[in-house]
Design a protein around this motif. Sequence first.
Motif, PDB file in Angstrom:
ATOM      1  N   ASP A 227       0.846  -1.218  -0.555  1.00  0.00           N
ATOM      2  CA  ASP A 227       0.292  -0.291   0.027  1.00  0.00           C
ATOM      3  C   ASP A 227       0.945   1.574   0.028  1.00  0.00           C
ATOM      4  OD1 ASP A 227      -2.801   0.688  -0.221  1.00  0.00           O
ATOM      5  OD2 ASP A 227      -2.700   1.390   2.178  1.00  0.00           O
ATOM      6  N   ALA A 251      -4.223  -2.218  -0.933  1.00  0.00           N
ATOM      7  CA  ALA A 251      -5.658  -2.085   0.263  1.00  0.00           C
ATOM      8  C   ALA A 251      -6.867  -2.174  -0.798  1.00  0.00           C
ATOM      9  CB  ALA A 251      -5.430  -1.433   1.319  1.00  0.00           C
ATOM     10  N   ILE A 253      -9.869  -1.885   0.046  1.00  0.00           N
ATOM     11  CA  ILE A 253     -10.341  -1.216   0.695  1.00  0.00           C
ATOM     12  C   ILE A 253     -10.538   0.344   0.798  1.00  0.00           C
ATOM     13  CG2 ILE A 253     -12.266  -0.658   3.327  1.00  0.00           C
ATOM     14  CD1 ILE A 253     -12.440  -3.070   3.677  1.00  0.00           C
ATOM     15  N   GLU A 254     -10.622   1.241  -0.076  1.00  0.00           N
ATOM     16  CA  GLU A 254      -9.979   2.458  -0.216  1.00  0.00           C
ATOM     17  C   GLU A 254     -10.261   3.596   0.998  1.00  0.00           C
ATOM     18  OE1 GLU A 254      -9.841   5.710  -4.236  1.00  0.00           O
ATOM     19  OE2 GLU A 254     -11.935   4.170  -3.884  1.00  0.00           O
ATOM     20  N   ASP A 255      -9.066   4.466   1.400  1.00  0.00           N
ATOM     21  CA  ASP A 255      -9.724   5.164   2.338  1.00  0.00           C
ATOM     22  C   ASP A 255      -9.743   6.598   0.911  1.00  0.00           C
ATOM     23  OD1 ASP A 255      -8.471   7.342   4.152  1.00  0.00           O
ATOM     24  OD2 ASP A 255      -7.732   5.915   5.394  1.00  0.00           O
ATOM     25  N   THR A 285      -7.621  -2.694   4.748  1.00  0.00           N
ATOM     26  CA  THR A 285      -7.771  -1.243   4.557  1.00  0.00           C
ATOM     27  C   THR A 285      -6.155  -0.985   4.393  1.00  0.00           C
ATOM     28  OG1 THR A 285      -6.982  -0.842   6.740  1.00  0.00           O
ATOM     29  CG2 THR A 285      -9.496  -0.951   6.166  1.00  0.00           C
ATOM     30  N   HIS A 286      -5.480   0.726   4.805  1.00  0.00           N
ATOM     31  CA  HIS A 286      -4.492   0.006   5.140  1.00  0.00           C
ATOM     32  C   HIS A 286      -3.586   0.375   6.472  1.00  0.00           C
ATOM     33  CE1 HIS A 286      -0.600   3.579   3.474  1.00  0.00           C
ATOM     34  NE2 HIS A 286      -0.798   3.645   4.918  1.00  0.00           N
ATOM     35  N   THR A 288      -4.332  -2.771   7.760  1.00  0.00           N
ATOM     36  CA  THR A 288      -4.375  -3.733   7.859  1.00  0.00           C
ATOM     37  C   THR A 288      -2.739  -4.228   7.540  1.00  0.00           C
ATOM     38  OG1 THR A 288      -6.393  -4.578   6.151  1.00  0.00           O
ATOM     39  CG2 THR A 288      -4.590  -6.376   6.554  1.00  0.00           C
ATOM     40  N   TYR A 306      -8.886   4.233  14.578  1.00  0.00           N
ATOM     41  CA  TYR A 306      -9.218   4.213  13.666  1.00  0.00           C
ATOM     42  C   TYR A 306      -8.078   3.109  12.557  1.00  0.00           C
ATOM     43  CZ  TYR A 306      -5.596   7.251  13.111  1.00  0.00           C
ATOM     44  OH  TYR A 306      -4.112   8.410  12.550  1.00  0.00           O
ATOM     45  N   GLY A 310     -12.622  -0.922   9.849  1.00  0.00           N
ATOM     46  CA  GLY A 310     -12.803  -1.468   8.190  1.00  0.00           C
ATOM     47  C   GLY A 310     -12.500  -2.233   7.686  1.00  0.00           C
ATOM     48  N   GLU A 311     -11.739  -3.477   8.058  1.00  0.00           N
ATOM     49  CA  GLU A 311     -11.553  -4.775   7.621  1.00  0.00           C
ATOM     50  C   GLU A 311     -12.828  -5.355   7.390  1.00  0.00           C
ATOM     51  OE1 GLU A 311      -6.703  -4.989   8.879  1.00  0.00           O
ATOM     52  OE2 GLU A 311      -8.916  -5.176  10.353  1.00  0.00           O
ATOM     53  N   ARG A 315      -7.963  -9.493  10.524  1.00  0.00           N
ATOM     54  CA  ARG A 315      -6.331  -9.238   9.708  1.00  0.00           C
ATOM     55  C   ARG A 315      -5.403 -10.234  10.182  1.00  0.00           C
ATOM     56  NH1 ARG A 315      -4.293  -3.373  12.324  1.00  0.00           N
ATOM     57  NH2 ARG A 315      -6.197  -2.560  11.197  1.00  0.00           N
TER      58      ARG A 315
END
Length: 343
Positions: A227, A251, A253-255, A285-286, A288, A306, A310-311, A315
């Motif tokens: 990432d 990742a 899942i986008e931030d 996610t970032h 992760t 945070y 979000g995952e 993990r």
Amino acid sequence: MAKEPPMRPLSLLMILLFASTGAQAQTAAPVGHDRLDIPGIEARVLYPTTRPGPVTMIADNPAFVGVPVVDQAPLADGLHPVALLSHGYSGLWRNQAWLAGRMAAAGYVVVTLNHPGTTFGDMSPDWAQHSADRVHQLSRALDALLDTPRFAASLDRDRIAVIGHSLGGSTALMMAGGTFSFDRLMTACGDATDALVCSLYRKSGSGQAVAPAMARDPRIRAAVLLDMEGIRAFPPESLAGISIPVLALAAGIEDPALPLGWESREQAARLPAATSRYAEIIGATHFTFISECKPGAEELLEEDAYICRGETAPRAVLHDEIAKTVIRFLTAGTQMVSALQQP
């Protein structure tokens, strides 16, 4: 590049990052652990061993799951590939200890270190003007490992890789031969404030012109970007000249602060097709790519919670997938059809 944690004095996050507990965790095979002597740099070595114990924990605290290791155990017999791990902006060597442990259990000798000037608690205000420093720190760590008598004769010097998360990805790409141009990145950013990489580099750069940084280490035979942020700082001709295998994992899942289209998918478009592979980790996610959070970690971390959210998959499961993918790539190199190819 990770979101910048609030830099409050002796913050709870810092206490948790530096604290340690005796909690245990599962391990697939014995992993040895030792410190690497590098003046001014904290560095650890994780490696395969046949000694089963006594087991202690590193990188473990009330919020984050650590790695079970056997301190100062003998290195397992055989010739072992090497990996260098580079943490992200304001990170720590502990952030990717999970990956170091999995790789050591698979036969790698892994060096993970703190980067002076861009490590949590040791941040230089003008770090972005000295991007090559991080590469030089990794090269010094590699020098130290290769000069350590108990490891030197057992290291496969034809299989040395660098792996970097976030800002560490840019570091890894520079070490592989890419040229980092601060001015090019600032031109690409323009007046944008939504991309975190732009705001962080703009803040540190202070509007000064910075010469392009070149710091290739010819001993590096493969690179892995986890990432990564900052691809637009690398001129196309610089990327085209990279001849070693490069794996870019993003990742899935986008931030909003780390837009896939502006960053990770640009890596897929700009890295040499013949020697590079790209994949997005579904459910990741970032954050992760840092340590697994323990139950109750979000309450302990408060406004920094945070990093645990979000995952869409546990993990630990994602860590296993990432580690297996990295190891497969380093074993197969450009022979892989895709980054997620099964053996």
